[in-house]
Design an enzyme around this catalytic site. Structure first.
Site, PDB file in Angstrom:
ATOM      1  N   HIS A 141      -7.897  -4.832  -1.080  1.00  0.00           N
ATOM      2  CA  HIS A 141      -6.609  -4.204  -0.792  1.00  0.00           C
ATOM      3  C   HIS A 141      -5.913  -4.827   0.417  1.00  0.00           C
ATOM      4  O   HIS A 141      -4.686  -4.914   0.461  1.00  0.00           O
ATOM      5  CB  HIS A 141      -6.819  -2.703  -0.567  1.00  0.00           C
ATOM      6  CG  HIS A 141      -5.555  -1.936  -0.378  1.00  0.00           C
ATOM      7  ND1 HIS A 141      -4.594  -1.821  -1.362  1.00  0.00           N
ATOM      8  CD2 HIS A 141      -5.068  -1.243   0.694  1.00  0.00           C
ATOM      9  CE1 HIS A 141      -3.588  -1.092  -0.920  1.00  0.00           C
ATOM     10  NE2 HIS A 141      -3.840  -0.736   0.317  1.00  0.00           N
ATOM     11  N   ASP A 142      -6.688  -5.270   1.382  1.00  0.00           N
ATOM     12  CA  ASP A 142      -6.117  -5.887   2.587  1.00  0.00           C
ATOM     13  C   ASP A 142      -5.378  -7.193   2.313  1.00  0.00           C
ATOM     14  O   ASP A 142      -4.768  -7.757   3.219  1.00  0.00           O
ATOM     15  CB  ASP A 142      -7.214  -6.150   3.620  1.00  0.00           C
ATOM     16  CG  ASP A 142      -7.359  -5.004   4.614  1.00  0.00           C
ATOM     17  OD1 ASP A 142      -6.527  -4.092   4.584  1.00  0.00           O
ATOM     18  OD2 ASP A 142      -8.305  -5.039   5.426  1.00  0.00           O
TER      19      ASP A 142
ATOM     20  N   ARG B 271     -12.087   6.547   9.292  1.00  0.00           N
ATOM     21  CA  ARG B 271     -11.614   5.160   9.310  1.00  0.00           C
ATOM     22  C   ARG B 271     -12.651   4.215   8.720  1.00  0.00           C
ATOM     23  O   ARG B 271     -12.297   3.255   8.022  1.00  0.00           O
ATOM     24  CB  ARG B 271     -11.299   4.758  10.754  1.00  0.00           C
ATOM     25  CG  ARG B 271     -10.702   3.365  10.901  1.00  0.00           C
ATOM     26  CD  ARG B 271      -9.374   3.246  10.187  1.00  0.00           C
ATOM     27  NE  ARG B 271      -8.693   2.012  10.539  1.00  0.00           N
ATOM     28  CZ  ARG B 271      -7.527   1.640  10.063  1.00  0.00           C
ATOM     29  NH1 ARG B 271      -6.896   2.411   9.181  1.00  0.00           N
ATOM     30  NH2 ARG B 271      -6.961   0.510  10.440  1.00  0.00           N
TER      31      ARG B 271
ATOM     32  N   SER C 262       0.838  -1.195   0.000  1.00  0.00           N
ATOM     33  CA  SER C 262       0.000   0.000   0.000  1.00  0.00           C
ATOM     34  C   SER C 262       0.878   1.252   0.000  1.00  0.00           C
ATOM     35  O   SER C 262       1.772   1.385  -0.835  1.00  0.00           O
ATOM     36  CB  SER C 262      -0.949  -0.039   1.207  1.00  0.00           C
ATOM     37  OG  SER C 262      -1.894   1.010   1.162  1.00  0.00           O
TER      38      SER C 262
ATOM     39  N   ASP D 107      -8.307  -5.840  -5.625  1.00  0.00           N
ATOM     40  CA  ASP D 107      -7.904  -4.563  -5.030  1.00  0.00           C
ATOM     41  C   ASP D 107      -8.397  -3.422  -5.916  1.00  0.00           C
ATOM     42  O   ASP D 107      -7.979  -3.297  -7.061  1.00  0.00           O
ATOM     43  CB  ASP D 107      -6.378  -4.524  -4.904  1.00  0.00           C
ATOM     44  CG  ASP D 107      -5.856  -3.274  -4.193  1.00  0.00           C
ATOM     45  OD1 ASP D 107      -6.658  -2.363  -3.910  1.00  0.00           O
ATOM     46  OD2 ASP D 107      -4.647  -3.231  -3.913  1.00  0.00           O
TER      47      ASP D 107
END
Length: 386
Positions: free
Chosen positions: A362-363, A233, A164, A329
């Protein structure tokens, strides 16, 4: 501790900028003093050529592996019960094998985890910097990391690696210090954030700055803008997942019973998850740091090394490059990582590219450990096979 764990870790601090040697920033200002928090794992060999610098993402810290011995002293209770953020990748026999390599991870400038940031004292006023902290960039972070590497007596890194925003730092290292990086591992990242990514960050910052407790960033002796930070968040977590992972994890399930509650509170499982992520985040992160780090994320554009031409920029790179993307992602889509791989190939650079099929979004750079470990381990071992 299991045999593949680095064990108990001790964070270290070093002052890398002072009145006689301030850190120049891309915004045109200089900052001093600057202290950096970092951790190391493994042993630096006699020739000092086995060091790997690990680079963290937006809300990460220097605690990349093992268990912290200083959680209470640093007033970070959340560290007591969790291993480092990339613990499954760093340790004896793991992808970043501490039996072979000396691993370093430092906290970035502007963060709230030990390295100088907005919550620290401004020497000109004697009060927390707040929004008087200078705007920082990925280039500034790498410039400070270079000071740390030099402080440790390391002339050339075996590798730089990150996912990232950490991946963009790895790419910046290869561009800014081509003679000091043998190889760079860029994961779930690309040359710049898309317009959609910029938009998400803009909304997140707006949530923080419009919180009534924000007070133009001067909230350190009063109530913090927790609601705004929690919303920021929550929004970010949506970008970290994928439609597939969210569907599998939550679907349209209700939290209580099998139907709607006919109220405006938390009704769906996915709502509860996002609220938990937001509420837990405000206990461990600073709102001003979030503003500064997301802005650095926005500003990064690797093509600036080539006056806007990524092919021209890639000509600077001398490192072996490993680029890894993940199929689901959508924050840093695979096609953007592939474009960088093509640019590097056009320039005749040593580049390997892999797109891992994953539903994690993405994680995945934190979760697809087996596939990622296989790629990283093979890439690091193949250094002599050019």
């Amino acid at each position: 501790m299991d045999a593949g764990n680095v064990g108990w870790t001790v964070p270290r601090k070093v002052r890398l900028a002072d009145i006689n040697n301030p850190l120049p920033l891309d915004c045109g200002k200089k900052i001093t003093p600057v202290e950096v928090e970092y951790e190391t794992y493994g042993k630096l060999n006699d020739t000092r050529d086995n060091a790997i610098l690990i680079l963290h993402a937006l809300s990460g810290d220097a605690h990349a592996a093992g268990r912290s011995t200083k959680a209470d002293e640093m007033n970070r209770p959340w560290l007591k019960d969790r291993p480092g953020w990339w613990d499954r990748m760093i340790g004896p026999g793991k992808a970043f094998d501490t039996n072979i390599y000396f691993i370093i991870c430092s906290n970035i400038l502007g963060s709230c985890y030990g390295t100088t940031g907005p919550a620290d004292t401004n020497p000109e006023t004697g009060r927390p910097y707040g929004l008087a902290f200078p705007v920082v960039t990925v280039g500034d972070w790498v410039r400070l990391q270079e000071r740390l590497i030099s402080h440790l007596g390391i002339k050339r890194l075996r590798a730089v690696a990150g996912g990232s925003l950490g991946g963009q730092q790895a790419l910046e290292w290869a561009l800014a210090y081509p003679d000091r990086v043998e190889s760079a591992i860029v994961i779930a990242s690309s040359t710049r954030l898309s317009a959609q990514g910029l938009a998400f960050n803009a909304v997140a910052r707006h949530a923080i700055t419009t919180d009534p407790n924000f007070r133009e960033g001067n909230y350190y002796n009063d109530s913090a803008p927790d609601r705004g930070l929690a919303v920021a968040r929550m929004l970010a977590h949506i970008t970290y997942l994928s439609e597939i992972s969210m569907s599998r994890k939550f679907g349209r399930r209700y939290r209580n019973g099998d139907g709607p509650g006919f109220h405006l509170g938390t009704d769906f499982e996915v709502e509860g998850y996002l609220q938990h992520q937001g509420n837990s985040f405000v206990d461990r992160f600073d709102a001003n740091s979030y503003l500064y780090i997301t802005r650095a994320m926005d500003y990064y554009d690797a093509s600036s090394w080539g006056d806007g031409d990524i092919n021209q920029a890639c000509r600077r790179i001398e490192s072996r490059m490993l680029l890894v993307s993940f199929s689901s992602d959508w924050l840093y889509p695979p096609e953007e990582t592939k474009e960088l791989a093509i640019a590097l190939s056009r320039c005749g650079k040593h580049v390997s590219y892999a797109n891992i099929q994953s539903s994690y979004g993405h994680d995945a750079f934190l979760l697809e450990v087996e596939n990622l470990s296989r790629l990283v381990r093979g890439f690091l071992k193949a250094r002599g096979a050019q």
